[in-house]
Scaffold this active site. Structure first.
Site, PDB file in Angstrom:
ATOM      1  CD  GLU A  14      -2.734  -1.411   2.330  1.00 50.27           C
ATOM      2  OE1 GLU A  14      -3.802  -0.840   2.537  1.00 50.27           O
ATOM      3  OE2 GLU A  14      -2.212  -2.199   3.137  1.00 50.27           O
ATOM      4  CB  SER A 150      -5.974  -1.611  -0.285  1.00 50.87           C
ATOM      5  OG  SER A 150      -5.507  -0.626   0.600  1.00 50.87           O
ATOM      6  CE1 TYR A 221      -6.944   4.149  -1.052  1.00 53.98           C
ATOM      7  CE2 TYR A 221      -6.749   1.983  -2.038  1.00 53.98           C
ATOM      8  CZ  TYR A 221      -6.859   2.779  -0.922  1.00 53.98           C
ATOM      9  OH  TYR A 221      -6.905   2.221   0.316  1.00 53.98           O
ATOM     10  NE  ARG A 260     -12.208   2.366   6.581  1.00 46.64           N
ATOM     11  CZ  ARG A 260     -11.242   2.082   5.706  1.00 46.64           C
ATOM     12  NH1 ARG A 260     -10.391   3.000   5.316  1.00 46.64           N
ATOM     13  NH2 ARG A 260     -11.129   0.870   5.216  1.00 46.64           N
ATOM     14  CG  ASP A 262     -13.504  -1.272   6.497  1.00 47.08           C
ATOM     15  OD1 ASP A 262     -13.738  -0.068   6.705  1.00 47.08           O
ATOM     16  OD2 ASP A 262     -12.518  -1.677   5.865  1.00 47.08           O
ATOM     17  CD  GLU A 276     -10.301  -4.277   7.089  1.00 47.02           C
ATOM     18  OE1 GLU A 276      -9.181  -4.708   7.436  1.00 47.02           O
ATOM     19  OE2 GLU A 276     -10.458  -3.432   6.200  1.00 47.02           O
ATOM     20  CG  ASN A 278      -8.915  -0.626   7.988  1.00 46.28           C
ATOM     21  OD1 ASN A 278      -8.268  -1.382   7.294  1.00 46.28           O
ATOM     22  ND2 ASN A 278     -10.251  -0.593   7.965  1.00 46.28           N
ATOM     23  N   GLY A 282      -6.663   5.146   5.471  1.00 46.29           N
ATOM     24  CA  GLY A 282      -6.176   6.094   4.473  1.00 46.29           C
ATOM     25  C   GLY A 282      -6.556   7.527   4.801  1.00 46.29           C
TER      26      GLY A 282
HETATM   27  N1  LIG Z   1     -17.428 -11.623   3.997  1.00 48.63           N
HETATM   28  C1  LIG Z   1     -17.594 -10.717   3.026  1.00 48.63           C
HETATM   29  N2  LIG Z   1     -18.761 -10.652   2.353  1.00 48.63           N
HETATM   30  C2  LIG Z   1     -18.932  -9.755   1.349  1.00 48.63           C
HETATM   31  N3  LIG Z   1     -17.999  -8.869   0.950  1.00 48.63           N
HETATM   32  C3  LIG Z   1     -16.820  -8.881   1.597  1.00 48.63           C
HETATM   33  C4  LIG Z   1     -16.549  -9.799   2.661  1.00 48.63           C
HETATM   34  N4  LIG Z   1     -15.294  -9.590   3.087  1.00 48.63           N
HETATM   35  C5  LIG Z   1     -14.801  -8.587   2.335  1.00 48.63           C
HETATM   36  N5  LIG Z   1     -15.700  -8.148   1.443  1.00 48.63           N
HETATM   37  C6  LIG Z   1     -15.518  -7.048   0.475  1.00 48.63           C
HETATM   38  O1  LIG Z   1     -14.127  -6.803   0.349  1.00 48.63           O
HETATM   39  C7  LIG Z   1     -13.788  -5.512   0.873  1.00 48.63           C
HETATM   40  C8  LIG Z   1     -12.474  -5.574   1.612  1.00 48.63           C
HETATM   41  O2  LIG Z   1     -12.556  -6.482   2.693  1.00 48.63           O
HETATM   42  P1  LIG Z   1     -11.947  -6.167   4.121  1.00 48.63           P
HETATM   43  O3  LIG Z   1     -12.197  -7.349   4.982  1.00 48.63           O
HETATM   44  O4  LIG Z   1     -12.455  -4.861   4.620  1.00 48.63           O
HETATM   45  O5  LIG Z   1     -10.374  -6.126   3.841  1.00 48.63           O
HETATM   46  P2  LIG Z   1      -9.372  -4.947   3.391  1.00 48.63           P
HETATM   47  O6  LIG Z   1     -10.139  -3.672   3.358  1.00 48.63           O
HETATM   48  O7  LIG Z   1      -8.333  -4.961   4.448  1.00 48.63           O
HETATM   49  O8  LIG Z   1      -8.827  -5.361   2.093  1.00 48.63           O
HETATM   50  C9  LIG Z   1     -14.969  -5.137   1.755  1.00 48.63           C
HETATM   51  O9  LIG Z   1     -15.092  -3.738   1.886  1.00 48.63           O
HETATM   52  C10 LIG Z   1     -16.140  -5.775   1.016  1.00 48.63           C
HETATM   53  O10 LIG Z   1     -16.526  -4.992  -0.081  1.00 48.63           O
HETATM   54 MG   LIG Z   2     -11.526  -2.975   4.672  1.00 51.82          MG
END
Ligand SMILES: Nc1ncnc2c1ncn2[C@@H]1O[C@H](COP(=O)(O)OP(=O)(O)O)[C@@H](O)[C@H]1O
Ligand SMILES: [Mg+2]
Length: 317
Positions: A14, A150, A221, A260, A262, A276, A278, A282
């Site tokens: 990143e 990301s 981004y 943040r 999510d 998750e 963070n 960002g």
């Molecule tokens: N279990 C899930 N079901 C549906 N969409 C998901 C799921 N896990 C991740 N996503 C999608 O992928 C994106 C990134 O996942 P995330 O767990 O936030 O990891 P990171 O942001 O660290 O890459 C989420 O914002 C969502 O859009």
């Molecule tokens: Mg995320």
């Protein structure tokens, strides 16, 4: 006025985002009258910090080293105050497997999951357990490396045939992977910012991908590829619940300054779940925490100043 080292770049995947976050923070610090030492984090990090002895470090790193507690541990050792969470909170946020276990144990709703080390496949024959796992989680299954951000390395496996390649892809990023129930719904983020009255959730942001069904690395981004709604139009009940969950996660992980969280709002059930946290979200033009702060009446410069003051407060406390 403080002498502030802005730590940015680094070698994580990143890096490019961190350079943008860092540059934006530097501009703000200059407008605020601070003196800025810009540090692209690399082999000479400790030498530079020892030579320049800044009053405080603004950590604008994302991903490996910067967000996982490594740099924070060094700053502790050198006695340099720094922004945002300390090493243990960084570790709890960055390791998605650990984070998911902590949330599940604490009763915070998070999609069902199974997590595996690479050794489970290499040495224990875990491949033979995949049918059982597929039965429990149902398709599509989300496969993600434990330690990326990301959306890097995340794949949605639509059927059994797609699981193995998705695992191989995820293991190319990390030695631990997460297989998670897919939640069809809306992508939400709640940032938490500390202020005079303690930690407080900011307005909810919804990320709406313009095309495709996935909010991926590029879409995040590139201006225009994703539209954002802040405050998210999800009704008061969901807003409060999302904010309450975010604050619980922030406290559970022991974050400091800002973070943040999510979440997803499941379309079929109307339930919220946490994906998750963070530790260093960002801070670019399109990033969610600055947007949420703005919606709350806290402009970017005020946000930077607040986070810097918190760093200095912690070092006194
Ligand atoms: N279990 C899930 N079901 C549906 N969409 C998901 C799921 N896990 C991740 N996503 C999608 O992928 C994106 C990134 O996942 P995330 O767990 O936030 O990891 P990171 O942001 O660290 O890459 C989420 O914002 C969502 O859009
Ligand atoms: Mg995320």
């Amino acid at each position: 006025m403080s002498r502030v080292a802005v730590l940015k770049g680094g070698r994580s995947l990143e890096r490019s985002i961190s350079l943008k976050s860092g540059a934006r923070v530097e501009d703000a610090l200059e407008r605020l009258g601070h003196s800025v030492l810009s540090v692209d984090v690399g082999h000479d990090l400790v030498d530079r910090l020892l030579a320049d002895r800044p009053d405080v470090a603004f950590v604008a790193l994302h991903g490996r080293d910067g967000e996982d507690g490594t740099v924070q541990e060094l700053l502790e050792l050198l006695g340099i105050p720094y922004t945002a969470s300390g090493p243990s909170a960084c570790i709890r946020c960055t390791d998605k497997v650990l984070a998911k276990h902590l949330m599940r144990d604490a009763g915070i709703p998070t999609p069902d999951f199974y997590a595996f080390n690479e050794t489970a496949f290499k040495e224990l024959g875990a491949a033979a357990a995949l049918p059982a796992l597929e039965e429990r989680l149902e398709f599509p299954i989300v496969v993600k490396p434990a330690g990326q951000g990301s959306a890097l390395g995340i794949k949605f496996a639509q059927d059994a045939a797609a699981v193995a390649p998705a695992l191989v892809a995820a293991f190319s990023y990390d030695t631990k992977v997460l297989l998670e129930r897919h939640v069809a719904g809306r992508d939400l983020a709640v940032s938490v910012l500390e202020g005079p009255d303690g930690a407080r959730p900011l307005p909810v942001v919804e990320a709406v991908p313009r095309d495709g069904d996935f909010y991926d690395f590029e879409a995040r981004y590139e201006i225009g590829r994703t539209s954002f709604a802040c405050p998210a139009e999800i009704g008061d009940e969901h807003t409060w619940r999302a904010q309450e969950l975010a604050l619980r996660v922030y406290e559970l992980f022991g974050c400091y300054g800002f973070a943040r969280i999510d979440l997803m709002l499941e379309e079929a059930t109307g339930e919220l779940c946490v994906l998750e946290a963070n530790a260093i979200p960002g801070l670019t033009e399109t990033s969610l925490l600055p947007q949420a702060a703005e919606a709350d009446g806290i402009g970017f410069d005020a946000l930077v100043e607040r986070v810097l003051e918190l760093a200095l407060d912690r070092s006194i406390a």
